[in-house]
Design an enzyme around this catalytic site. Structure first.
Site, short mmCIF file in Angstrom:
data_model
loop_
_atom_site.label_atom_id
_atom_site.label_comp_id
_atom_site.label_asym_id
_atom_site.label_seq_id
_atom_site.Cartn_x
_atom_site.Cartn_y
_atom_site.Cartn_z
N HIS A 288 1.45 -1.47 0.05
CA HIS A 288 -0.26 -0.51 0.12
C HIS A 288 1.27 1.14 0.25
O HIS A 288 1.88 1.17 -0.04
CB HIS A 288 -0.77 -0.30 1.38
CG HIS A 288 -0.30 -0.37 2.04
ND1 HIS A 288 0.03 1.06 3.25
CD2 HIS A 288 -0.35 -1.47 3.25
CE1 HIS A 288 0.85 0.42 4.01
NE2 HIS A 288 0.43 -1.32 4.68
P1 TYD Z 1 -1.61 -2.49 7.43
O1 TYD Z 1 -1.25 -1.00 7.88
O2 TYD Z 1 -1.79 -3.35 6.18
O3 TYD Z 1 -0.76 -3.68 7.57
P2 TYD Z 1 1.12 -3.74 7.67
O4 TYD Z 1 0.94 -3.01 6.16
O5 TYD Z 1 1.92 -3.95 8.34
O6 TYD Z 1 0.83 -4.91 6.54
O7 TYD Z 1 -2.36 -3.14 8.71
C1 TYD Z 1 -3.06 -4.21 9.11
C2 TYD Z 1 -3.36 -4.33 9.05
O8 TYD Z 1 -4.05 -3.64 10.73
C3 TYD Z 1 -5.56 -3.10 8.64
O9 TYD Z 1 -6.16 -4.19 8.20
C4 TYD Z 1 -5.11 -2.15 9.39
C5 TYD Z 1 -5.02 -2.55 10.34
N1 TYD Z 1 -4.54 -1.36 11.53
C6 TYD Z 1 -5.00 -1.14 12.67
O10 TYD Z 1 -6.10 -1.41 13.26
N2 TYD Z 1 -4.39 -0.02 13.32
C7 TYD Z 1 -3.32 0.41 12.24
O11 TYD Z 1 -2.78 1.39 13.82
C8 TYD Z 1 -2.71 -0.19 11.91
C9 TYD Z 1 -1.67 0.60 11.21
C10 TYD Z 1 -3.59 -1.04 10.64
#
Ligand code: TYD
Length: 114
Positions: A34
């Protein structure tokens, strides 16, 4: 004796809104995939190793290996990122805004259109 590392607000490239950390990411899991409209971040592998692939809107691609607890990687706005983690890694993320799903671009094709 040991060491101490510090992040001081005045020396960071943005106003800090939030700090969170992730851990126990399985080695076969690829995270990220992302970009963000507004979020700026600094990633630190405070333990273990994190491999970060980035791509900017101008097409510049880079690979970073974070395996030193005193090194942070600045990730600007509108930067596509993909990460992989060693089993023992602990990732600290210093963030410029609070979590907001509407700040995410989760489709690579959508990112490339910008
Ligand atoms: P994401 O930012 O996509 O994680 P990564 O880049 O590490 O793979 O987040 C993973 C999941 O967690 C997504 O469903 C959103 C959720 N999330 C939260 O609920 N709170 C947060 O502070 C963050 C960063 C993610």
């Amino acid at each position: 004796m040991g060491y101490i590392s510090v992040a001081e607000h005045e020396k960071l490239p943005f106003q800090v809104k939030r700090i969170y950390w992730t851990y126990f990411t399985p080695e076969d899991v690829t995270r990220g995939g992302h970009a963000h409209y507004d979020l700026e971040q600094i990633l630190v592998a405070v333990a273990g190793k994190i491999v970060v692939e980035t791509e900017l809107l101008n097409g510049d691609k880079n690979n970073f290996v974070l395996d030193k607890p005193y090194v942070g990687l600045y990730i600007p706005k509108m930067c596509w990122r993909v990460m992989q983690y060693s089993h023992n890694s602990v990732q600290m993320c210093i963030a410029s805004i609070v979590y907001s799903e509407s700040d995410y671009i989760r489709e690579y094709s959508e990112f490339k259109k910008r």
